[in-house]
Design an enzyme around this catalytic site. Structure first.
Site, PDB file in Angstrom:
ATOM      1  N   ARG A   2     -13.123  -8.683   2.050  1.00  0.00           N
ATOM      2  CA  ARG A   2     -11.965  -8.447   1.790  1.00  0.00           C
ATOM      3  C   ARG A   2     -10.927  -9.617   2.128  1.00  0.00           C
ATOM      4  O   ARG A   2     -10.127  -9.894   1.130  1.00  0.00           O
ATOM      5  CB  ARG A   2     -11.417  -7.094   2.779  1.00  0.00           C
TER       6      ARG A   2
ATOM      7  N   GLN B 248     -10.162  -3.886  -3.065  1.00  0.00           N
ATOM      8  CA  GLN B 248     -11.228  -3.688  -2.403  1.00  0.00           C
ATOM      9  C   GLN B 248     -12.365  -3.806  -3.268  1.00  0.00           C
ATOM     10  O   GLN B 248     -13.563  -4.291  -2.841  1.00  0.00           O
ATOM     11  CB  GLN B 248     -11.357  -2.041  -2.096  1.00  0.00           C
TER      12      GLN B 248
ATOM     13  N   ASP C  43     -17.342   6.981  -0.971  1.00  0.00           N
ATOM     14  CA  ASP C  43     -16.107   6.843  -0.302  1.00  0.00           C
ATOM     15  C   ASP C  43     -15.788   8.248   0.330  1.00  0.00           C
ATOM     16  O   ASP C  43     -16.280   9.284  -0.012  1.00  0.00           O
ATOM     17  CB  ASP C  43     -15.099   6.582  -1.293  1.00  0.00           C
TER      18      ASP C  43
ATOM     19  N   CYS D 142     -16.552   1.432   0.950  1.00  0.00           N
ATOM     20  CA  CYS D 142     -15.018   0.630   1.535  1.00  0.00           C
ATOM     21  C   CYS D 142     -14.814   0.724   2.967  1.00  0.00           C
ATOM     22  O   CYS D 142     -13.913  -0.238   3.365  1.00  0.00           O
ATOM     23  CB  CYS D 142     -14.010   1.154   0.390  1.00  0.00           C
TER      24      CYS D 142
ATOM     25  N   HIS E 260      -7.702   1.218  -5.962  1.00  0.00           N
ATOM     26  CA  HIS E 260      -7.861   0.324  -4.963  1.00  0.00           C
ATOM     27  C   HIS E 260      -8.414  -1.268  -5.450  1.00  0.00           C
ATOM     28  O   HIS E 260      -9.647  -1.354  -5.053  1.00  0.00           O
ATOM     29  CB  HIS E 260      -8.640   0.912  -3.833  1.00  0.00           C
TER      30      HIS E 260
ATOM     31  N   ARG F  39       0.751  -1.138   0.155  1.00  0.00           N
ATOM     32  CA  ARG F  39      -0.188  -0.027  -0.008  1.00  0.00           C
ATOM     33  C   ARG F  39       0.905   1.144  -0.077  1.00  0.00           C
ATOM     34  O   ARG F  39       1.682   1.401   1.015  1.00  0.00           O
ATOM     35  CB  ARG F  39      -1.097  -0.040   1.150  1.00  0.00           C
TER      36      ARG F  39
HETATM   37  N1  NVA Z   1      -9.923   6.663  -0.890  1.00  0.00           N
HETATM   38  C1  NVA Z   1      -9.320   6.399   0.409  1.00  0.00           C
HETATM   39  C2  NVA Z   1      -9.635   4.791   0.717  1.00  0.00           C
HETATM   40  C3  NVA Z   1      -9.368   4.292   1.933  1.00  0.00           C
HETATM   41  C4  NVA Z   1      -9.666   3.014   2.064  1.00  0.00           C
HETATM   42  C5  NVA Z   1      -8.033   6.598   0.731  1.00  0.00           C
HETATM   43  O1  NVA Z   1      -7.073   6.706  -0.280  1.00  0.00           O
HETATM   44  O2  NVA Z   1      -7.715   6.906   1.682  1.00  0.00           O
HETATM   45  N1   CP Z   2     -11.128  -0.214   2.807  1.00  0.00           N
HETATM   46  C1   CP Z   2      -9.691  -0.277   3.484  1.00  0.00           C
HETATM   47  O1   CP Z   2      -8.864  -0.674   2.306  1.00  0.00           O
HETATM   48  O2   CP Z   2      -9.886  -0.101   4.676  1.00  0.00           O
HETATM   49  P1   CP Z   2      -8.183  -0.059   5.258  1.00  0.00           P
HETATM   50  O3   CP Z   2      -7.818   1.261   5.014  1.00  0.00           O
HETATM   51  O4   CP Z   2      -8.611  -0.364   6.889  1.00  0.00           O
HETATM   52  O5   CP Z   2      -7.250  -1.216   4.868  1.00  0.00           O
END
Ligand code: NVA
Ligand code: CP
Length: 306
Positions: A288, A132, A220, A260, A129, A102
């Site tokens: 997930r 997800q 989101d 998500c 993502h 990530r």
């Molecule tokens: N769009 C959000 C998704 C988190 C799972 C982010 O990137 O923070």
């Molecule tokens: N939805 C998601 O990716 O959650 P986290 O940021 O907790 O991994």
């Protein structure tokens, strides 16, 4: 499937196959049927951003598959002190059978795949993502029995989630309307891909227009990880881009709502609508786990052939 970097790289058949594998692994997990397909395999789980779901579901998923998942905080690695992507992945390729990461830039994930010799899984970048969205599509399939012919509507920021949802929905036969403010549209690469789907894809800026007749509504956060300094500006730009009971009246009566997570109540979704659809949202979160297990066995070619 050698890597899992973005849904744009996968064929529709590959996306559907991942959903089939995830459903099978979920069934096996729930019924105590052994599926230790990653016995003796190790997976590096590198995080340069926070995570609750992705981290824990990959850790538990590798364990359930008989493998080992090593959590690595990127801030504690030499990456944080400037070690190159080329050197980092050439080393990790000697220890691990797969690397999940990530991070911020999509190019970093693509470079890991280019310079390493093990499968790379994208656990979220600023661009997309994809893990997800495999879970999201699995949830749609569970609630609706299919994806083909359904209408999905995404409301909010044209961010990593929007980019992956658009590609995932279209590749699995759904029509997709993305409702985003003009200054926060999805990536051009994704819009170019979606253009080939003709009127199955729409981009608009009125949530009401997108919600009409929708089978799946999703949203989101307005401010993603790494954008914290823009939070106040974004609150103004996204006012009204909210899933609420008023909007739900326009959707199909049996529409489901996905998120998500983490969620910001009274911003992108009201507490009321969130709680009314908590069953779907937490099934989505559970999925997930099953989706990540499917992705890992697919990229490591560890799923038994029929
Ligand atoms: N769009 C959000 C998704 C988190 C799972 C982010 O990137 O923070
Ligand atoms: N939805 C998601 O990716 O959650 P986290 O940021 O907790 O991994």
């Amino acid at each position: 499937m050698k890597h899992f970097l973005k849904l744009l790289d996968l064929s529709s058949a590959e996306v559907n196959e991942l959903l089939d594998i995830a459903a099978d692994l979920k069934y096996k997990q729930k019924n105590g049927i052994p599926h230790k397909y990653l016995e003796g395999k190790s997976v590096a789980l590198i995080f340069q951003k926070a995570s609750t779901r992705t981290r824990t579901s990959f850790e538990v998923g590798t364990y359930q598959l008989g493998g080992y998942g090593a959590f690595l905080n990127a801030n504690d690695m030499q990456i944080a002190r400037g070690e190159t992507v080329q050197d980092t992945i050439r080393v990790l390729s000697r220890y691990f059978d797969c690397v999940m990461i990530r991070t911020f830039e999509q190019s970093y994930v693509e470079d890991l795949a280019k310079y390493g010799s093990v499968p790379i899984i994208n656990g979220l970048t600023d661009f997309c993502h994809p893990t997800q969205v495999i879970a999201d599509l699995l949830t749609v399939r569970e609630y609706k029995g299919k994806t083909e012919g359904l209408k999905m509507c995404y409301i909010g920021d044209g961010n990593n989630m929007a980019n992956s949802l658009i590609v995932g929905a279209l590749k699995t036969g759904m029509s997709m309307t993305a409702v985003c403010p003009d200054d926060y549209r999805p990536a051009q690469e994704v819009l170019d891909f979606a253009a080939a789907y003709g009127d199955k894809f729409k981009l608009c800026s009125d949530p009401r227009e997108g919600a009409v007749g929708a089978d799946v509504l999703t949203t989101d956060v307005w401010t993603s990880m790494g954008q914290e300094e823009e939070a106040e500006k974004r609150k103004i730009a996204f006012a009204g881009y909210q899933i609420n009971e008023e909007l739900m009246k326009l959707a199909n009566p049996d529409a489901i709502v996905l998120h998500c997570l983490p969620a910001h109540r009274e911003e992108e979704i009201t507490a009321e609508t969130f709680e009314k659809h908590a069953a779907e949202i937490f099934d989505e979160a559970e999925n997930r786990l099953h989706a990540h297990k499917a992705i890992m066995v697919a990229v490591m070619d560890a799923y038994p052939k029929a």
